[in-house]
Design a protein around this motif. Structure first.
Motif, PDB file in Angstrom:
ATOM      1  N   ASN A   1       0.830  -1.200   0.000  1.00 34.21           N
ATOM      2  CA  ASN A   1       0.000   0.000   0.000  1.00 34.21           C
ATOM      3  C   ASN A   1       0.862   1.246   0.000  1.00 34.21           C
ATOM      4  O   ASN A   1       1.975   1.240   0.514  1.00 34.21           O
TER       5      ASN A   1
ATOM      6  N   LEU B   1       2.196   4.721   1.173  1.00 33.55           N
ATOM      7  CA  LEU B   1       2.332   5.395   2.471  1.00 33.55           C
ATOM      8  C   LEU B   1       1.740   6.801   2.424  1.00 33.55           C
ATOM      9  O   LEU B   1       1.481   7.409   3.456  1.00 33.55           O
TER      10      LEU B   1
ATOM     11  N   ARG C   1      -1.101   9.415   0.435  1.00 29.71           N
ATOM     12  CA  ARG C   1      -2.220   9.568  -0.501  1.00 29.71           C
ATOM     13  C   ARG C   1      -2.535  11.048  -0.653  1.00 29.71           C
ATOM     14  O   ARG C   1      -2.497  11.808   0.321  1.00 29.71           O
TER      15      ARG C   1
ATOM     16  N   ARG D   1      -0.678  10.879   5.219  1.00 30.17           N
ATOM     17  CA  ARG D   1       0.416   9.896   5.354  1.00 30.17           C
ATOM     18  C   ARG D   1       0.010   8.787   6.327  1.00 30.17           C
ATOM     19  O   ARG D   1      -0.623   9.037   7.341  1.00 30.17           O
ATOM     20  N   LYS D   2       0.450   7.585   5.979  1.00 30.29           N
ATOM     21  CA  LYS D   2       0.234   6.414   6.852  1.00 30.29           C
ATOM     22  C   LYS D   2       1.566   6.022   7.480  1.00 30.29           C
ATOM     23  O   LYS D   2       2.627   6.233   6.889  1.00 30.29           O
TER      24      LYS D   2
ATOM     25  N   VAL E   1       4.454   3.366   8.716  1.00 26.96           N
ATOM     26  CA  VAL E   1       4.980   2.108   8.179  1.00 26.96           C
ATOM     27  C   VAL E   1       4.436   0.954   9.024  1.00 26.96           C
ATOM     28  O   VAL E   1       4.556   0.958  10.247  1.00 26.96           O
ATOM     29  N   ASP E   2       3.834  -0.038   8.372  1.00 33.05           N
ATOM     30  CA  ASP E   2       3.267  -1.192   9.075  1.00 33.05           C
ATOM     31  C   ASP E   2       3.334  -2.367   8.102  1.00 33.05           C
ATOM     32  O   ASP E   2       2.404  -2.614   7.334  1.00 33.05           O
ATOM     33  N   LYS E   3       4.445  -3.080   8.165  1.00 33.41           N
ATOM     34  CA  LYS E   3       4.711  -4.098   7.143  1.00 33.41           C
ATOM     35  C   LYS E   3       3.629  -5.181   7.135  1.00 33.41           C
ATOM     36  O   LYS E   3       3.277  -5.704   6.080  1.00 33.41           O
TER      37      LYS E   3
ATOM     38  N   TYR F   1       1.998  -1.706   4.505  1.00 25.45           N
ATOM     39  CA  TYR F   1       2.587  -0.357   4.405  1.00 25.45           C
ATOM     40  C   TYR F   1       4.093  -0.493   4.620  1.00 25.45           C
ATOM     41  O   TYR F   1       4.579  -0.459   5.743  1.00 25.45           O
TER      42      TYR F   1
ATOM     43  N   GLU G   1       8.294   0.279   4.047  1.00 21.88           N
ATOM     44  CA  GLU G   1       9.203   1.426   4.018  1.00 21.88           C
ATOM     45  C   GLU G   1       9.993   1.367   2.710  1.00 21.88           C
ATOM     46  O   GLU G   1      10.820   0.448   2.535  1.00 21.88           O
TER      47      GLU G   1
END
Lengths: 371, 157
Positions: B74, B76, B78, B92-93, B95-97, B101, B103
């Motif tokens: 996805n 990070l 939009r 902004r979102k 980082v959440d692997k 999301y 990096e």
């Protein structure tokens, strides 16, 4: 009378002479002053024609690009190195082969990373460094774990002994790949260091520091490899410091970080132990202050505009060590030093080319002078 | 007659105000575009510096970027166009692997050098400038529309 010079020249005299001749073609400060005044890449090409590079870009179509210049610079260096390697006999041939193992590691990592992102192997192979090419390279895409990588690809390559600490059944992801890269390079550096130490004879580990810095003539019986030892010690310490600084703010734990430090440097063991505990740049600097030559590199370096970065200071020190190699005769260090100086020259030319191409001339003088 | 005169004067003052707004917006928009270009140029030269310090073209290379066949991830960042007149904004979102999301810096290195991190910051800031430039451009367009309408009305009178 010391006969090491005569014995060295029997097998290696021609190649040392050739290497010293190549070294005389390395760009001088006057050449760089011409290059930084170029307005276009065509100007750069014109100025390089007046150097040892000659018409190496003559057959390249316009408009030139920086990547083309980089490829052709590398191609010329590879031709010179391979000429020396083709004419070398043992133990010089083994020494030159050892140098290429570092490039093999870089190629393996590039191929694994590209394969991880589903890039076709045919796209990745041309991006590999020619000095690190080996037959099994194209089979790397079949591996999804380090164990498969070893069993299917690396077991028959010279890198197999370095892979012992990397074998696992974990999937290859970005973190694991980075750990594999640094673990491989650690094993390689330590093996190269031992190789040089064994080749240099019993006095090598005692004499290496003195000979490398003071330029005294060697009293070793046999082939002197003291310069490469001190050079590799610097390389090991540099990697440890850079890995530490780059790991701040990442997911790499302190324990995992410590496993990546090569053990053949001057900072082993106490300096490395202190680096493993460091939490920020200032603590790394405090550790480096226990070592006079590294403390000098941290002084005056910084990230503010106008400061030299620590990496640049390391490059300057590396260049100085490599230039010192040519003050002594009858040792293999000149071949290693020549290759590294030429690589630095290539990086300098590419940097200047990037500044010219991007019309970003403010930092065009931030290359590393060699002579 | 006097009402007509007052109307014309009011329209003239409104036009003056709109023209002043137009010039201010043109100045801000140009400054924004110059900053954007400078930010992009700085980011690009920092990428070049990363290649200089860390081993050449392949240290920051297209070979390290995902392809259409790679695992999905996805964005990070939009760009959201609000309907209530507040213009374009950047959301902004973190980082959440585990939720896709990733990096992007880790495509190039899990131990990124300072020059690469600085380049990333410059490119992130340039996205903000693009959003700001878009909003300024829209405002400028609205002002130009109003100027055109007022001049039309003045001609018809």
């Amino acid at each position: 009378m010391n006969s090491s010079g005569f014995m060295f020249n029997v097998d290696n005299g021609y190649l040392e002479g050739l290497c010293r001749g190549f070294k005389c073609g390395i760009l001088k400060q006057a050449d760089y002053l011409n290059l930084v005044q170029c307005e276009t890449l065509e100007d750069l090409k014109l100025h390089l024609q007046g150097t040892d590079y000659g018409s190496f870009l003559a057959n390249e179509p316009s408009p030139l690009s920086v990547s083309v210049i980089d490829d052709k610079l590398r191609e010329k260096l590879v031709i010179e190195f391979q000429h020396m390697r083709n004419h070398a006999v043992e133990p010089l041939s083994n020494f030159l082969d050892f140098i290429t193992y570092g490039y093999m590691i870089d190629n393996i990592i590039l191929l694994i990373t590209g394969t991880l992102h589903q890039r076709p192997i045919s796209e990745l192979i041309p991006k590999c460094h020619p000095l690190g090419s080996f037959e099994q390279m194209e089979a790397i895409h079949v591996a999804s774990t380090p164990a498969e990588l070893y069993n299917a690809v690396l077991v028959d390559t010279p890198l197999a002994p370095f892979f012992v600490d990397c074998i696992s059944e974990q999937d290859l992801d970005e973190m694991n790949i980075e750990i594999i890269r640094n673990t491989l390079y650690k094993a390689y550096l330590e093996a190269f260091h031992n190789f040089c130490k064994n080749m240099g004879g019993a006095t090598a580990d005692v004499m290496c520091e003195i000979l490398a810095v003071s330029g005294c003539s060697s009293s070793c019986i046999g082939i002197s490899l003291n310069f490469p030892l001190s050079r590799l010690q610097f390389e090991a310490d540099r990697r440890a410091i850079i890995i530490t600084i780059n790991s701040f703010g990442t997911e790499l734990s302190k324990d995992d970080r410590a496993k990546l430090y090569p053990n053949c440097g001057k900072m082993y063991p106490d300096g490395l132990a202190a680096l493993a505990r460091a939490d920020d740049y200032e603590q790394v600097k405090t550790v480096a202050e226990y070592y006079a030559e590294y403390a000098a590199l941290f002084d005056g370096s910084g990230n503010n505009p106008g400061d030299k970065t620590l990496e640049d200071k390391f490059f300057e020190h590396e260049v100085k060590l490599n230039v010192y190699a040519f003050l002594q005769q009858f040792h293999f260090g000149v071949f290693y030093a020549y290759l590294k100086l030429k690589e630095q020259e290539c990086r300098n030319i590419v940097w200047i080319a990037e500044c010219v191409a991007q019309k970003h001339r403010a930092k065009i003088d931030n290359y590393i002078p060699i002579f | 007659m006097s009402a007509e005169k007052i109307g014309k004067e009011a329209a003239g003052q409104l036009l003056d105000t709109l023209y002043l707004d137009m010039f201010h917006l043109v100045e801000e928009h140009t400054k924004c575009r110059v900053d954007l270009e400078r930010m992009n140029a700085t980011g690009t030269i920092l990428l070049a510096r990363t290649r200089f310090q860390h081993g050449g073209i392949n240290s920051v290379s297209t070979a390290q970027i995902p392809t259409e066949n790679s695992a999905e991830f996805n964005a990070l960042c939009r760009v959201v166009d609000s309907k209530n007149g507040n213009g374009v904004s950047v959301v902004r979102k973190a980082v959440d692997k585990s939720n896709g999301y990733v990096e992007p810096l880790h495509w190039f290195s899990v131990l990124p050098p300072m020059s690469l991190r600085n380049a990333m910051v410059k490119f992130k800031d340039s996205i903000e400038l693009v959003a700001e430039s878009t909003n300024l451009q829209r405002q400028l367009g609205e002002v130009l529309d109003w100027i055109a309408k007022l001049r039309q009305i003045a001609l018809l009178q």
